[in-house]
Design a protein around this motif. Structure first.
Motif, short mmCIF file in Angstrom:
data_model
loop_
_atom_site.label_atom_id
_atom_site.label_comp_id
_atom_site.label_asym_id
_atom_site.label_seq_id
_atom_site.Cartn_x
_atom_site.Cartn_y
_atom_site.Cartn_z
N GLY A 69 58.68 -28.37 78.34
CA GLY A 69 57.79 -28.94 79.28
C GLY A 69 58.23 -28.72 80.92
O GLY A 69 57.76 -29.33 81.75
N PHE A 70 59.51 -28.32 81.07
CA PHE A 70 59.96 -27.68 82.28
C PHE A 70 59.98 -26.12 82.59
O PHE A 70 60.08 -25.58 81.62
CB PHE A 70 61.34 -27.94 82.43
CG PHE A 70 61.51 -29.98 82.29
CD1 PHE A 70 61.25 -30.73 83.46
CD2 PHE A 70 61.48 -30.48 81.12
CE1 PHE A 70 61.12 -31.86 83.45
CE2 PHE A 70 61.60 -31.78 81.17
CZ PHE A 70 61.61 -32.64 82.49
N GLN A 71 59.95 -25.77 83.87
CA GLN A 71 60.12 -24.65 84.15
C GLN A 71 61.69 -24.22 83.88
O GLN A 71 62.50 -24.81 84.08
CB GLN A 71 59.88 -24.19 85.58
CG GLN A 71 58.41 -24.37 85.86
CD GLN A 71 57.98 -23.75 87.21
OE1 GLN A 71 58.69 -23.03 87.83
NE2 GLN A 71 56.94 -24.38 87.78
N ASP A 72 62.18 -22.89 83.32
CA ASP A 72 63.44 -22.40 83.25
C ASP A 72 63.86 -22.20 84.69
O ASP A 72 63.27 -21.98 85.75
CB ASP A 72 63.48 -21.25 82.59
CG ASP A 72 62.83 -21.20 81.07
OD1 ASP A 72 62.70 -22.35 80.71
OD2 ASP A 72 62.72 -20.12 80.71
N ASP A 73 65.25 -22.09 84.63
CA ASP A 73 66.19 -22.09 85.76
C ASP A 73 67.38 -21.45 85.48
O ASP A 73 67.80 -21.44 84.22
CB ASP A 73 66.43 -23.47 86.51
CG ASP A 73 66.35 -23.26 88.06
OD1 ASP A 73 66.85 -22.00 88.58
OD2 ASP A 73 66.24 -24.36 88.79
N ASP A 74 68.25 -20.87 86.40
CA ASP A 74 69.59 -20.74 86.01
C ASP A 74 70.39 -21.09 87.14
O ASP A 74 70.04 -21.41 88.20
CB ASP A 74 69.55 -18.86 86.07
CG ASP A 74 69.03 -18.40 87.38
OD1 ASP A 74 69.48 -18.71 88.46
OD2 ASP A 74 68.17 -17.53 87.16
N VAL A 75 71.73 -20.91 87.01
CA VAL A 75 72.76 -21.63 87.72
C VAL A 75 74.12 -20.86 87.57
O VAL A 75 74.39 -20.37 86.52
CB VAL A 75 73.09 -23.07 87.58
CG1 VAL A 75 73.69 -23.26 86.15
CG2 VAL A 75 73.90 -23.76 88.64
N VAL A 76 74.78 -20.53 88.62
CA VAL A 76 76.40 -20.05 88.70
C VAL A 76 77.18 -21.01 88.31
O VAL A 76 77.30 -21.90 88.60
CB VAL A 76 76.38 -19.43 90.27
CG1 VAL A 76 77.85 -19.00 90.18
CG2 VAL A 76 75.36 -18.43 90.57
N VAL A 77 77.86 -20.37 87.18
CA VAL A 77 78.80 -21.41 86.48
C VAL A 77 80.15 -21.66 87.42
O VAL A 77 80.45 -20.81 88.24
CB VAL A 77 79.53 -20.42 85.64
CG1 VAL A 77 80.80 -21.12 84.77
CG2 VAL A 77 78.53 -19.93 84.31
N ASP A 78 80.23 -23.17 87.34
CA ASP A 78 81.38 -23.69 88.22
C ASP A 78 81.91 -24.61 87.39
O ASP A 78 81.45 -24.88 85.99
CB ASP A 78 80.62 -24.04 89.42
CG ASP A 78 81.76 -24.59 90.51
OD1 ASP A 78 82.87 -24.22 90.35
OD2 ASP A 78 81.40 -25.07 91.54
N LYS A 79 82.76 -25.74 87.74
CA LYS A 79 83.35 -26.62 87.02
C LYS A 79 82.46 -27.72 86.61
O LYS A 79 82.37 -28.12 85.62
CB LYS A 79 84.59 -27.10 87.95
CG LYS A 79 85.88 -26.37 88.06
CD LYS A 79 86.80 -26.23 86.97
CE LYS A 79 88.04 -25.62 86.99
NZ LYS A 79 88.69 -25.30 85.91
N VAL A 80 81.78 -28.02 87.82
CA VAL A 80 80.44 -29.10 87.52
C VAL A 80 79.48 -28.36 88.14
O VAL A 80 79.48 -27.73 89.37
CB VAL A 80 80.98 -30.23 88.24
CG1 VAL A 80 79.86 -31.21 88.04
CG2 VAL A 80 82.22 -31.08 87.66
N MET A 81 78.17 -28.26 87.42
CA MET A 81 76.94 -27.77 87.82
C MET A 81 75.82 -29.09 87.66
O MET A 81 76.04 -29.90 86.62
CB MET A 81 76.39 -26.77 87.05
CG MET A 81 77.43 -25.59 87.24
SD MET A 81 77.35 -24.31 85.99
CE MET A 81 78.24 -25.20 84.62
#
Length: 817
Positions: A69-81
């Motif tokens: 039900g949501f659009q895909d996304d991506d994120v750069v890996v960090d301690k907290v995202m």
């Protein structure tokens, strides 16, 4: 030493591969998203719990986030995202449009104000000294989602070609066809381009910055590209999205707070001003994490309005209470590769057939990927002057043999294959030569083999020659690394005469800019030109139109011997001796002695540029970052004792600087000159009028030191001072297109005198009162790459007619201040 490096990298790996925490929320109401899948390279790392949280480990730089039900996304890996997913339901668009307001949250703006105010204090350069290392990787490739589709398409393409009836082909055609197919197959197996660089950064308040290139490797390029080594990030600069001068280009919203490694952070989301409706249901362009205690920037992610077009992520961490950049990740969309399923092309196709062809056309988007890791931070460090000698960048090694010692992650199979693939194509497609040609353009040259052609000499215009056509060539390091001959010629359409010159540079070392030069010339020049010795290519191009409406020219032929040396990274000296025969090309008589004279003189030029950054290349010094202030000094001394007709002294100086305040950015040019002794008019100073001196509209092109409302070739002084001030208003707006517009207030003024104007028997005036003009310049006029300026003459030289005092100027934005 190698064991120490491996140990340091081991700590780096432990840091990179430690646990990460991701929080996934609904962008509409910030509620947790349950069972969101976190994956990397199609391998699932886990799913979020009832709080929308997942703690996991990964070696990936980026992870993908998806949920039903949501659009895909991506994120750069960090301690907290923290990731905000947007509903896939198209009906949600109407809801989001209402939520988006066309004004920033005052709380967010107040936080950003403090970020800017505390930036210098939070910056590592507020420390007395520090050092760290970096590993950077730049590549050009298809998007990961497109690779399988591309390989499948190429396989089907090859099969379909095999099934086509075989037509007779020449051997060369058959060879080209096979190589084309093989090239398409290779690009499916490897990246299009790959470059790796490992560097060491040293900083000292006493000695400045030093960057040592520890190793460098470029796929397909055997010789290092020094200009490419100068590529750098904004690690010492405030990101453009939050600079005060760009504040009106974005809307900021304080949305949350989050704890990262025991420190509380504000979460601010932002979008562009023209982003009043979500594109594909993306509500924001990016987000900022701001440390609550220090108001330092912890993280920024900035996306294009359409997610697939690119993103930039930067992450900082505190070291000794200063915030160092530790990670960068760029993804920028480049051109798309287009393939047509049909080999035929018919110009007489119907509209319906053309539409059908479009459906058969396959497009695969290519992207530039940049990743950078910064590690091994130390502060303070032992400050030894020997470690900071030479230019800003020093290349310790560039053969790529030790690059694996500094990699913070192993190359993927696709990346490793790139070196083999592109290296095999390098000779066939002359990648080395093409790369050298590209770097030559940065210096205004076109490189063809061992010859560099000077772009500035191809065409010009002035009031004496009218159009001037010519060519200039210089043998480069392919000919000889120490000896470099050059020559040029030109032809004036109006005076119907050839001009020419030749010279040779003899370098004394390959470590820095240090060479002797001998040259002969026979040319013409506008009288009274301000010295441009040691100016760079951009400054000279900007000032090339200063004599556009000056028809007072003189001829000069003779020879010159000189020596140039960079004493330090900041200080350059050039000493020269010349003997010339000079003659006016206009009706002139100096003190009853005629209009042709022998001049014997020496010239000393100094350039001081303490903040500019340089690197030594096989073709000489390259200034990859010109930073102000800069100071230029020239002193010419004429001698009768060496066969000259006159004893005279000529001084001139130019100081350039700019500075930023809360009221905007101010630019300053202060310049002046003085002539003593006997010297013909062309050794004095014209006051750089750009006007045509005729009735009607006064329209001209800007120059580095010119006056828009002053007639060209009208005023001459033997002493003068001048000032050029610009002030950029902190108000930015968009008319249409992608460029941002702003306004500059401009003031130009000059005053001087001529001691004995009667010695120079030709029609001119001395300028002995303050000449003033003020103007308003529209930067990026109508979102173009040009600036449009309106200028008006005020003060003593103002006349009753408006049109006599008014001028319009055009400037190419690229030329800058």
């Amino acid at each position: 030493m190698k064991k120490i490096i491996i140990l340091l990298l081991s700590f780096g790996y432990l840091s990179i591969f430690s646990q990460s925490k991701i929080i996934v929320k609904n962008s509409t109401d910030q509620s947790p998203v349950i069972n969101a899948t976190i994956s990397c390279n199609n391998k699932i790392a886990g799913k979020t719990d009832a709080s929308g949280i997942l703690i996991f480990k990964t070696k990936c730089k980026k992870v993908e986030v998806s949920a039903n039900g949501f659009q895909d996304d991506d994120v750069v890996v960090d301690k907290v995202m923290e990731v905000f997913l947007t509903k896939a339901d198209p009906n949600i668009k109407n809801i989001q449009t209402i939520v988006l307001e066309d004004k920033s949250d005052p709380r967010a703006l107040e936080i950003l104000k403090k970020v800017n105010e505390n930036y210098k204090q939070n910056s590592p350069q507020s420390l007395d000294s520090y050092s760290f290392k970096s590993y950077e990787k730049i590549s050009l490739d298809l998007d990961e989602d497109s690779i399988n589709a591309y390989n499948s398409y190429i396989a089907n393409r090859i099969d379909s070609l095999k099934r086509l009836p075989q037509r007779p082909m020449k051997a060369a055609e058959k060879k080209d066809s096979l190589e084309s197919v093989n090239l398409m197959k290779l690009l499916g197996e490897s990246k299009i381009f790959l470059w790796e660089r490992a560097s060491q950064y040293l900083y000292s308040k006493k000695y400045g910055e030093k960057i040592n290139i520890l190793d460098n490797k470029v796929a397909g390029i055997k010789e290092p590209i020094y200009e490419l080594m100068a590529f750098r990030s904004n690690r010492n600069q405030i990101p453009k999205e939050i600079r005060e001068e760009n504040r009106n280009l974005y809307r900021f919203f304080l949305t949350d707070s989050i704890e990262i490694e025991g420190r509380q952070n504000y979460v601010i989301r932002f979008r562009q001003v023209d982003y009043k409706q979500p594109v594909k249901q993306r509500k924001f362009n990016g987000y900022l994490y701001v440390d609550k205690d220090t108001y330092a920037l912890k993280k920024i992610e900035s996306n294009s309005k359409i997610k697939s077009e690119g993103s930039i992520t930067s992450i900082w961490k505190p070291v000794d209470n200063k915030w160092f950049l530790v990670k960068e990740n760029y993804k920028l969309k480049m051109a798309s590769a287009t393939f047509d399923n049909d080999d035929k092309s018919d110009k007489n196709e119907t509209k319906e057939e053309k539409e059908a062809d479009k459906k058969n056309t396959k497009r695969f988007g290519s992207y530039a990927f940049v990743t950078a890791d910064y590690f091994d931070f130390q502060s303070p460090i032992e400050e030894r002057s020997a470690d900071f000698k030479g230019y800003t960048i020093d290349v310790k090694n560039s053969d790529g043999k030790s690059i694996d010692q500094y990699r913070t992650e192993n190359l993927t199979e696709r990346e490793a294959a790139t070196y083999t693939t592109i290296d095999s194509l390098s000779a066939k497609y002359k990648l080395n030569q093409r790369a050298k040609a590209l770097t030559g353009l940065l210096k205004g040259k076109i490189r063809v083999g061992m010859v560099d052609f000077d772009l500035a000499r191809i065409i010009g215009y002035n009031k004496y020659e009218h159009f001037r056509f010519g060519a200039g060539a210089k043998l480069n390091d392919k000919f000889n690394r120490y000896i470099s001959p050059d020559a040029y010629f030109a032809y004036g359409i109006y005076d119907k005469d050839f001009k020419y010159g030749a010279g040779v540079d003899i370098r004394t070392t390959l470590e820095k800019n240090s060479f002797f030069r001998a040259e002969y010339f026979n040319d013409v020049m506008a009288a009274g030109r301000f010295s441009e010795n040691l100016w760079n290519f951009r400054m000279k191009i900007m000032n090339s139109g200063v004599a556009l409406n000056n028809n007072v020219f003189f001829g000069h032929k003779g020879f010159k011997l000189s020596y140039e040396n960079d004493i330090t990274n900041a200080l350059t000296i050039n000493v020269a001796a010349k003997r010339t025969q000079e003659e006016s090309m206009f009706d002139y008589n100096f003190k009853g002695l005629g209009n042709q004279f022998d001049i014997a003189s020496s010239v000393i030029t100094l350039k001081y540029s303490p903040n500019s950054k340089n690197i030594m290349t096989p073709t000489g010094k390259y200034t990859y970052e010109q930073n102000l202030p800069e100071l230029y000094l020239n002193y010419e001394q004429g001698y009768k004792a060496f066969g000259g007709d006159f004893n005279f002294s000529r001084f001139d100086a130019l100081f350039v600087h700019n500075f930023k305040t809360k009221l905007g950015v101010t630019g300053l040019r202060l310049y002046g000159g003085l002539v003593t002794g006997d010297a013909p008019i062309w050794k004095n100073f014209t006051l750089n009028g750009l006007g045509n001196g005729r009735e009607g509209l006064n329209f001209n092109l800007t120059s580095y030191l010119g006056f828009a409302t002053m007639a060209g070739g009208k005023y001459y002084n033997d002493k003068f001072v001048g000032a050029y001030l610009t002030h950029k208003l902190p108000w930015y707006f968009k008319s249409f297109g992608k460029n941002v517009s702003s306004f500059d207030f401009i003031y130009r003024g000059t005053i001087g005198d001529m001691k004995n104007p009667e010695f120079h028997q030709f029609d001119f005036k001395k300028l002995d009162h303050l000449y003033n003009e003020v103007g308003l310049e529209w930067n990026n006029f109508l979102s173009s790459q040009f600036n449009l300026g309106f200028f008006y003459r005020v003060g003593y030289y103002n006349t009753p007619k408006f049109k006599d005092n008014f001028a319009i100027q055009f400037k190419l934005k690229l030329l800058g201040f």
